[in-house]
Motif scaffolding. Sequence first.
Motif, PDB file in Angstrom:
ATOM      1  N   ASN A   5       0.839  -1.193   0.000  1.00 50.45           N
ATOM      2  CA  ASN A   5       0.000   0.000   0.000  1.00 50.45           C
ATOM      3  C   ASN A   5       0.877   1.248   0.000  1.00 50.45           C
ATOM      4  N   THR A   6       0.214   2.384  -0.212  1.00 49.10           N
ATOM      5  CA  THR A   6       0.922   3.658  -0.177  1.00 49.10           C
ATOM      6  C   THR A   6       1.424   3.921   1.234  1.00 49.10           C
ATOM      7  N   ASN A  11      12.637   7.072  -0.089  1.00 45.36           N
ATOM      8  CA  ASN A  11      13.609   6.284  -0.840  1.00 45.36           C
ATOM      9  C   ASN A  11      13.609   4.804  -0.436  1.00 45.36           C
ATOM     10  N   PRO A  12      12.655   4.041  -0.914  1.00 43.80           N
ATOM     11  CA  PRO A  12      12.560   2.621  -0.550  1.00 43.80           C
ATOM     12  C   PRO A  12      13.731   1.820  -1.106  1.00 43.80           C
ATOM     13  N   SER A  13      14.057   0.739  -0.422  1.00 41.95           N
ATOM     14  CA  SER A  13      15.126  -0.137  -0.906  1.00 41.95           C
ATOM     15  C   SER A  13      14.624  -1.084  -1.978  1.00 41.95           C
ATOM     16  N   THR A  14      13.311  -1.275  -2.039  1.00 43.96           N
ATOM     17  CA  THR A  14      12.723  -2.139  -3.060  1.00 43.96           C
ATOM     18  C   THR A  14      11.486  -1.470  -3.658  1.00 43.96           C
ATOM     19  N   SER A  86       8.476 -14.261 -13.328  1.00 41.81           N
ATOM     20  CA  SER A  86       8.431 -14.487 -11.876  1.00 41.81           C
ATOM     21  C   SER A  86       7.226 -13.788 -11.253  1.00 41.81           C
ATOM     22  N   ILE A  87       6.811 -12.665 -11.848  1.00 44.94           N
ATOM     23  CA  ILE A  87       5.590 -11.985 -11.382  1.00 44.94           C
ATOM     24  C   ILE A  87       4.358 -12.805 -11.758  1.00 44.94           C
ATOM     25  N   PHE A  88       4.307 -13.239 -13.001  1.00 47.14           N
ATOM     26  CA  PHE A  88       3.138 -13.949 -13.508  1.00 47.14           C
ATOM     27  C   PHE A  88       2.964 -15.321 -12.859  1.00 47.14           C
ATOM     28  N   TRP A  89       4.063 -16.030 -12.646  1.00 41.71           N
ATOM     29  CA  TRP A  89       3.985 -17.420 -12.179  1.00 41.71           C
ATOM     30  C   TRP A  89       4.074 -17.566 -10.663  1.00 41.71           C
ATOM     31  N   PHE A  90       4.939 -16.756 -10.030  1.00 42.56           N
ATOM     32  CA  PHE A  90       5.209 -16.959  -8.605  1.00 42.56           C
ATOM     33  C   PHE A  90       4.811 -15.767  -7.744  1.00 42.56           C
ATOM     34  N   ASN A  91       4.194 -14.754  -8.355  1.00 43.90           N
ATOM     35  CA  ASN A  91       3.785 -13.550  -7.634  1.00 43.90           C
ATOM     36  C   ASN A  91       4.975 -12.888  -6.925  1.00 43.90           C
ATOM     37  N   SER A  92       6.163 -13.026  -7.511  1.00 40.28           N
ATOM     38  CA  SER A  92       7.382 -12.441  -6.945  1.00 40.28           C
ATOM     39  C   SER A  92       7.527 -11.028  -7.497  1.00 40.28           C
ATOM     40  N   ARG A  93       6.962 -10.076  -6.787  1.00 40.68           N
ATOM     41  CA  ARG A  93       6.834  -8.722  -7.325  1.00 40.68           C
ATOM     42  C   ARG A  93       7.910  -7.762  -6.855  1.00 40.68           C
ATOM     43  N   GLU A  94       8.631  -8.087  -5.832  1.00 38.54           N
ATOM     44  CA  GLU A  94       9.648  -7.170  -5.318  1.00 38.54           C
ATOM     45  C   GLU A  94      10.864  -7.134  -6.238  1.00 38.54           C
ATOM     46  N   THR A 174       4.748   6.186  -2.901  1.00 37.96           N
ATOM     47  CA  THR A 174       4.505   4.744  -2.960  1.00 37.96           C
ATOM     48  C   THR A 174       5.699   4.077  -3.626  1.00 37.96           C
ATOM     49  N   ASN A 175       5.849   2.791  -3.363  1.00 44.15           N
ATOM     50  CA  ASN A 175       6.905   2.027  -4.035  1.00 44.15           C
ATOM     51  C   ASN A 175       6.312   1.054  -5.046  1.00 44.15           C
ATOM     52  N   ILE A 176       5.053   1.289  -5.415  1.00 45.28           N
ATOM     53  CA  ILE A 176       4.368   0.381  -6.339  1.00 45.28           C
ATOM     54  C   ILE A 176       4.486   0.912  -7.768  1.00 45.28           C
TER      55      ILE A 176
END
Length: 315
Positions: A5-6, A11-14, A86-94, A174-176
């Motif tokens: 979320n927002t 300055n986020p690290s990810t 990796s986003i599509f298959w494993f939801n690895s979004r970071e 936000t970091n999204i």
Amino acid sequence: MTDFNTTDFINPSTFILLGIPGLEMVHVWISIPFCVMYAIAILGNFTILFIVKMETSLHGPMYYFLCMLAVTDLVLSTSILPKMLSIFWFNSREIDFSACLTQMYFVHCFTVMESGIFVAMALDRYVAICHPLRYSTILTSPIVAKIGLTVVLRGGIVVLPFPFLVRRWTYCRTNIIPHTHCEHMPVVKLACSDVRISSYYGLFVLFCVMVLDVIFITISYIQILRAIFRLPTMDARLKTFGTCISHLCAILAFYTPGLFSSLTYRFAENIALRFFVLISIVYILVPPMLNPIIYGVRTKEIRGRLLQLVTDKRT
């Protein structure tokens, strides 16, 4: 785990890559055509490189530029697809902030390189058709090497300010990132600083590099068409123009979605965000898939060598 979320961080690290906004439920199905495109791109471009390396008769300027195009396509498509899957298959979004900047640099750097290679190929066609008797003396191996080096250096240097400018901004909203990969403008739009420098420099790269390349290619083909229309017979005109068809098809496949994506993302409103993301993916994955098909089908020497390899294996 990073909050999706927002937040009120600085300055986020990810960053969090959302994928294709609004189509999260069908990410797995969407990944299938992208995987097919990537597999064709890998197989096709490595085939081009193998054929040109093995066939000494293809060791000429046109095919050296084609090999540069194949390598650029391989790097460009590989720079986004693993993370996207990796986003599509494993939801690895970071994605780490530095990794995001690296991916951004590779995407834009090799996009500019590919544009430069198309200019070099247009120059090759211009010399071959307008000055055929001087072709071997104009496009010598040292000249081709210098053109190739110029294309690589231009791509690397012109895009270098992108990650440095992005790193200096403050991110407090936000970091999204509503995208499948890190591109310049989607990341810049997350900053809460005055990012006009980044925006203006992005437009400078778009107009003073990509648009100028299109203008140069257009001028080259105007001269080529003038030379073709001077030929005495229709058969000679069609045969000569046929040598340019593959290059023209590749140019259209590269510049049409690229310019559309860059301009609409900056200036268009009331267009669904997932449309921009899909166009951006198509822009990066479709040309690497189509280029080896176009040149393999339209270039007689490559087509003949490929058929020879296939028939030799069968016998």
